[in-house]
Design a protein around this motif. Structure first.
Motif, PDB file in Angstrom:
ATOM      1  N   ILE A 178     -76.876 -22.521 -69.530  1.00  0.00           N
ATOM      2  CA  ILE A 178     -77.508 -23.769 -69.962  1.00  0.00           C
ATOM      3  C   ILE A 178     -76.481 -24.885 -70.033  1.00  0.00           C
ATOM      4  O   ILE A 178     -76.717 -26.017 -69.578  1.00  0.00           O
ATOM      5  N   ASP A 179     -75.317 -24.576 -70.588  1.00  0.00           N
ATOM      6  CA  ASP A 179     -74.264 -25.584 -70.705  1.00  0.00           C
ATOM      7  C   ASP A 179     -73.792 -26.038 -69.331  1.00  0.00           C
ATOM      8  O   ASP A 179     -73.540 -27.228 -69.096  1.00  0.00           O
ATOM      9  N   HIS A 180     -73.686 -25.104 -68.394  1.00  0.00           N
ATOM     10  CA  HIS A 180     -73.285 -25.436 -67.023  1.00  0.00           C
ATOM     11  C   HIS A 180     -74.314 -26.338 -66.354  1.00  0.00           C
ATOM     12  O   HIS A 180     -73.958 -27.341 -65.705  1.00  0.00           O
ATOM     13  N   LEU A 181     -75.593 -26.011 -66.512  1.00  0.00           N
ATOM     14  CA  LEU A 181     -76.661 -26.823 -65.921  1.00  0.00           C
ATOM     15  C   LEU A 181     -76.682 -28.221 -66.510  1.00  0.00           C
ATOM     16  O   LEU A 181     -76.918 -29.208 -65.797  1.00  0.00           O
ATOM     17  N   LYS A 182     -76.443 -28.315 -67.801  1.00  0.00           N
ATOM     18  CA  LYS A 182     -76.399 -29.616 -68.458  1.00  0.00           C
ATOM     19  C   LYS A 182     -75.343 -30.509 -67.818  1.00  0.00           C
ATOM     20  O   LYS A 182     -75.591 -31.690 -67.525  1.00  0.00           O
ATOM     21  N   HIS A 183     -74.168 -29.955 -67.580  1.00  0.00           N
ATOM     22  CA  HIS A 183     -73.083 -30.745 -67.001  1.00  0.00           C
ATOM     23  C   HIS A 183     -73.327 -31.077 -65.531  1.00  0.00           C
ATOM     24  O   HIS A 183     -72.664 -31.947 -64.973  1.00  0.00           O
ATOM     25  N   GLN A 184     -74.296 -30.391 -64.919  1.00  0.00           N
ATOM     26  CA  GLN A 184     -74.699 -30.734 -63.566  1.00  0.00           C
ATOM     27  C   GLN A 184     -75.797 -31.801 -63.555  1.00  0.00           C
ATOM     28  O   GLN A 184     -76.244 -32.211 -62.495  1.00  0.00           O
ATOM     29  N   GLY A 185     -76.223 -32.236 -64.742  1.00  0.00           N
ATOM     30  CA  GLY A 185     -77.227 -33.288 -64.840  1.00  0.00           C
ATOM     31  C   GLY A 185     -78.640 -32.814 -65.037  1.00  0.00           C
ATOM     32  O   GLY A 185     -79.580 -33.624 -65.036  1.00  0.00           O
ATOM     33  N   CYS A 186     -78.850 -31.492 -65.211  1.00  0.00           N
ATOM     34  CA  CYS A 186     -80.191 -30.968 -65.426  1.00  0.00           C
ATOM     35  C   CYS A 186     -80.646 -31.251 -66.853  1.00  0.00           C
ATOM     36  O   CYS A 186     -79.881 -31.091 -67.810  1.00  0.00           O
ATOM     37  N   THR A 187     -81.889 -31.697 -67.003  1.00  0.00           N
ATOM     38  CA  THR A 187     -82.495 -31.918 -68.314  1.00  0.00           C
ATOM     39  C   THR A 187     -83.207 -30.635 -68.718  1.00  0.00           C
ATOM     40  O   THR A 187     -83.974 -30.068 -67.939  1.00  0.00           O
TER      41      THR A 187
END
Length: 309
Positions: A178-187
């Motif tokens: 989840i943290d990785h996806l967040k830093h990729q711009g995913c909401t």
């Protein structure tokens, strides 16, 4: 849409099922790269919000916008390809293998077979890709569901009880994802009954009860709203309480292993400076109000206001 435009907007949204108000006058705005938590008891309105965002149901009143359009009105592959969804009770075709399940959904979302294998490895199912789903444990099916939700690199990810059935190691790995996806711009919209461990990954949270908003904001904002104290756990030599300055004694509770101080949040640094100067203290542990504490507090406040026995 500019970079600061909202991915999701709900303005005074409500949902009624006959005489039941599942959701009442909700305002919600989500930006790119934000992790947002939805919390509440069963029937609080969490799943209703997710269904409204997905366009599976329409609002009874109010305005909804997802990627700039009404999700209940728009359709087609382009819109769905931007979304990832993991429901609470995951169910797949039992006779298919894990890889075959992902390949089926990949065709629907325009994803590649290569990504299917990458996701199976990412969620820890690389060695079980060719096993039939009926042989999977509940935790393995949950991991497969997460892999399905991540197909196509969605810009908006909706997760309903995603850690159900996961062991502690798998849960930690899930939150790292989840943290990785967040830093990729995913909401990411995250619903969960398991509150411990989730709060450090959240940007904001919404606490619901019976379709109404009890509280909303960052963990720090919720702490300010609740005005719950920080708990200082003190351990040290006998006679520890006698060493405490007069201004801290009204905040103190003694117990067999030492003492506790219930310190207002805005006074905790001042209290810490005082305590570190006392020679009789060997150890100080500070516990700030957790998400679980805040959830309990706001629900109890509403419980008292409603006069429910």
């Amino acid at each position: 849409m500019g970079q600061t435009a909202n991915i999701v907007e709900l303005q005074q949204v409500g949902k009624k099922y006959r005489d039941i108000r599942a959701l009442q006058c909700l305002d919600l705005y989500l930006k790119a790269g934000e992790v947002f938590g939805l919390f509440g008891h069963n029937g609080a309105g969490k799943t209703t919000i997710i269904k409204l965002i997905l366009g599976l149901i329409g609002a009874s009143f109010g305005r909804i916008s997802v990627f700039g359009k009404d999700p209940a009105q728009q359709g087609g592959r382009e819109f769905r390809s931007k979304l990832g969804f993991l429901q609470e009770n995951v169910s797949f075709y039992a006779q298919l293998t894990g890889l075959e399940v992902l390949e089926y959904f990949a065709q629907l979302k325009g994803a590649t077979r290569k990504q299917c294998m990458e996701l199976l490895e990412q969620v820890g199912l690389k060695d079980a890709y060719d096993r039939r789903v009926k042989t999977y444990s509940k935790g393995m099916r949950q991991r497969l569901g997460l892999a399905q939700a991540l197909l196509g690199n969605p810009r908006l990810l909706l997760l309903d009880e995603p850690t159900v059935g996961l062991d502690p190691i798998a849960t930690r790995e899930f939150y790292h994802t989840i943290d990785h996806l967040k830093h990729q711009g995913c909401t990411i919209v995250l619903c969960s009954h398991v509150l411990p461990g989730v709060e450090k990954y959240l940007d904001r949270a919404l606490i619901l009860r019976r379709g109404r908003v009890l509280a909303a904001g960052s963990i720090e904002q919720l702490q300010d709203q609740a005005s719950l104290p920080a708990v200082f756990q003190l351990k040290g030599q006998s006679g520890l309480l006698e060493e405490l300055p007069q201004e801290l004694r009204p905040l103190t509770r003694s117990h067999s292993k030492g003492a506790e101080l219930l310190v207002p949040m805005d006074e905790r640094m001042q209290a810490l400076r005082i305590l570190t100067k006392l020679r009789g203290i060997d150890k100080i542990d500070i516990q700030l109000p957790s998400l679980e504490d805040l959830y309990t507090y706001f629900n109890q406040q509403r419980f008292d206001q409603e006069g429910v026995l």
